[in-house]
Design a protein around this motif. Sequence first.
Motif, PDB file in Angstrom:
ATOM      1  N   PRO A 130       7.603 -13.280   9.527  1.00 40.83           N
ATOM      2  CA  PRO A 130       8.115 -11.946   9.594  1.00 40.83           C
ATOM      3  C   PRO A 130       6.616 -10.710   9.485  1.00 40.83           C
ATOM      4  O   PRO A 130       5.635 -11.081   9.087  1.00 40.83           O
ATOM      5  CB  PRO A 130       8.899 -11.609   8.230  1.00 40.83           C
ATOM      6  N   ALA A 131       6.908  -9.606  10.225  1.00 41.08           N
ATOM      7  CA  ALA A 131       5.648  -8.803  10.331  1.00 41.08           C
ATOM      8  C   ALA A 131       5.192  -8.394   9.022  1.00 41.08           C
ATOM      9  O   ALA A 131       4.326  -7.831   8.799  1.00 41.08           O
ATOM     10  CB  ALA A 131       6.040  -7.764  11.361  1.00 41.08           C
ATOM     11  N   GLN A 132       6.190  -7.913   8.188  1.00 40.23           N
ATOM     12  CA  GLN A 132       6.015  -7.252   6.999  1.00 40.23           C
ATOM     13  C   GLN A 132       4.851  -7.932   5.978  1.00 40.23           C
ATOM     14  O   GLN A 132       4.074  -7.076   5.651  1.00 40.23           O
ATOM     15  CB  GLN A 132       7.358  -7.206   5.973  1.00 40.23           C
ATOM     16  N   PRO A 133       4.884  -9.012   5.828  1.00 43.98           N
ATOM     17  CA  PRO A 133       3.729  -9.823   5.121  1.00 43.98           C
ATOM     18  C   PRO A 133       2.250  -9.399   5.742  1.00 43.98           C
ATOM     19  O   PRO A 133       1.358  -9.236   5.040  1.00 43.98           O
ATOM     20  CB  PRO A 133       4.135 -11.415   5.008  1.00 43.98           C
ATOM     21  N   VAL A 134       2.354  -9.519   7.127  1.00 41.28           N
ATOM     22  CA  VAL A 134       1.214  -9.348   7.772  1.00 41.28           C
ATOM     23  C   VAL A 134       0.671  -8.048   7.747  1.00 41.28           C
ATOM     24  O   VAL A 134      -0.610  -7.782   7.168  1.00 41.28           O
ATOM     25  CB  VAL A 134       1.146  -9.758   9.241  1.00 41.28           C
ATOM     26  N   LEU A 135       1.366  -7.095   7.650  1.00 38.91           N
ATOM     27  CA  LEU A 135       1.078  -5.769   7.655  1.00 38.91           C
ATOM     28  C   LEU A 135       0.705  -5.356   6.062  1.00 38.91           C
ATOM     29  O   LEU A 135      -0.189  -4.505   5.998  1.00 38.91           O
ATOM     30  CB  LEU A 135       2.188  -4.622   8.256  1.00 38.91           C
ATOM     31  N   ALA A 136       1.234  -6.001   5.187  1.00 40.36           N
ATOM     32  CA  ALA A 136       0.807  -5.894   3.703  1.00 40.36           C
ATOM     33  C   ALA A 136      -0.406  -6.258   3.539  1.00 40.36           C
ATOM     34  O   ALA A 136      -1.019  -6.023   2.550  1.00 40.36           O
ATOM     35  CB  ALA A 136       2.196  -6.523   2.956  1.00 40.36           C
ATOM     36  N   VAL A 137      -0.772  -7.284   4.337  1.00 38.97           N
ATOM     37  CA  VAL A 137      -2.358  -7.830   4.383  1.00 38.97           C
ATOM     38  C   VAL A 137      -3.464  -6.805   5.110  1.00 38.97           C
ATOM     39  O   VAL A 137      -4.264  -6.471   4.544  1.00 38.97           O
ATOM     40  CB  VAL A 137      -2.232  -9.245   4.526  1.00 38.97           C
ATOM     41  N   VAL A 138      -2.882  -6.586   6.215  1.00 35.26           N
ATOM     42  CA  VAL A 138      -3.946  -5.791   7.155  1.00 35.26           C
ATOM     43  C   VAL A 138      -4.169  -4.424   6.707  1.00 35.26           C
ATOM     44  O   VAL A 138      -5.416  -3.755   6.519  1.00 35.26           O
ATOM     45  CB  VAL A 138      -3.681  -5.973   8.556  1.00 35.26           C
ATOM     46  N   VAL A 139      -3.278  -3.530   6.682  1.00 35.91           N
ATOM     47  CA  VAL A 139      -3.141  -2.155   6.450  1.00 35.91           C
ATOM     48  C   VAL A 139      -3.931  -1.651   5.381  1.00 35.91           C
ATOM     49  O   VAL A 139      -4.900  -0.841   5.426  1.00 35.91           O
ATOM     50  CB  VAL A 139      -1.852  -1.335   6.629  1.00 35.91           C
ATOM     51  N   PRO A 140      -3.487  -2.371   4.070  1.00 41.08           N
ATOM     52  CA  PRO A 140      -4.176  -1.998   2.789  1.00 41.08           C
ATOM     53  C   PRO A 140      -6.010  -2.055   2.948  1.00 41.08           C
ATOM     54  O   PRO A 140      -6.935  -1.379   2.702  1.00 41.08           O
ATOM     55  CB  PRO A 140      -3.682  -2.700   1.769  1.00 41.08           C
ATOM     56  N   LEU A 141      -6.117  -3.438   3.773  1.00 42.88           N
ATOM     57  CA  LEU A 141      -7.551  -3.714   3.727  1.00 42.88           C
ATOM     58  C   LEU A 141      -8.327  -2.499   4.677  1.00 42.88           C
ATOM     59  O   LEU A 141      -9.503  -2.212   4.542  1.00 42.88           O
ATOM     60  CB  LEU A 141      -7.778  -4.998   4.470  1.00 42.88           C
ATOM     61  N   VAL A 142      -7.572  -2.002   5.918  1.00 39.09           N
ATOM     62  CA  VAL A 142      -8.194  -1.194   6.554  1.00 39.09           C
ATOM     63  C   VAL A 142      -8.573   0.089   5.763  1.00 39.09           C
ATOM     64  O   VAL A 142      -9.490   0.833   5.942  1.00 39.09           O
ATOM     65  CB  VAL A 142      -7.177  -0.879   7.860  1.00 39.09           C
ATOM     66  N   GLY A 143      -7.547   0.495   5.056  1.00 41.29           N
ATOM     67  CA  GLY A 143      -7.715   1.671   4.272  1.00 41.29           C
ATOM     68  C   GLY A 143      -8.826   1.628   3.332  1.00 41.29           C
ATOM     69  O   GLY A 143      -9.438   2.770   3.271  1.00 41.29           O
TER      70      GLY A 143
END
Length: 297
Positions: A130-143
């Motif tokens: 699922p895309a949700q776990p990937v986004l929960a890892v990537v986007v916070p790191l970018v911020g």
Amino acid sequence: MRHPTGQLAEYVAGTLPARDAAAVAAHLPRCPACRQEVAGWQHLADGVRARMAPAPAAVLAAVRRRLAAPNAAGSVAAPPVYRAVPGARPLARAAGLLAHQWRLVGWRVWAVSAVVLVAGMALAGWVSVPAQPVLAVVVPLVGALAVASACGGDALNDELIRATPTSVRTVLLARLTLVLAAVFVAALAGSLVLSLAGAGGPGRLLAAWLGPMVLLSAVSFAFSVIWRPAVGLSAALAVWALRALMAAGHADPAVAGAVEAMWRTSWPPLVTAGALVAGVLAIVPRLASMRTVQIRS
């Protein structure tokens, strides 16, 4: 050896207290980097002086007479009230401040953040999970990366901030607002694209990364401002790695549950992030005043 970076502009201007000026003068012969920065400030000062026309003697005489002239009550005349007082047209001033911050944030911050974010979004759309776990890892790191690079003490020119009527709190808040808004808009656009591609509802995708991004960015902001960007990014990476270990089941279930609860879009991480940012903004002026020359050989 501690470098007197925060005092070099005052040293060149001749406004540094005698004791601190003597310490800087003793440090300069041993430090090529500080000598180069002093030369840069001196070049800037010489250029400003060369472009400034001397005030006419008649104007100076009129100002002195006005300051010395008593008013009807026998006291010194009150200064005139100017139209462009600080705080007038707050919305226009805020918009101008944000626009200037956009130009001051280095292009490398935007480039690296964009590359990591696009790669993460592509991975979320390509992998079978699922895309949700990937986004929960990537986007916070970018911020966290963008905030540490743009809002850290090394990225802000303390001398220039002190020379303007805009407080360091306002500058930091504007910088944080701009960076987080840019990351939010980019991540939101990517989430909508993934949603159209069938990766899940837009609300669920947004909730997967919004709360963690705000929390991790606040941690990065706090440590970057109080210490330096490298410390802020390291602290954010430590929190990020801790959550990854918890999610992988390498911890006590109670601890893992508490960490996972903070990695959601809910009131605990948002309140924690707000408290971190507010606390840092409250102590920033005191931190700036404590940055005095400390040289240890």
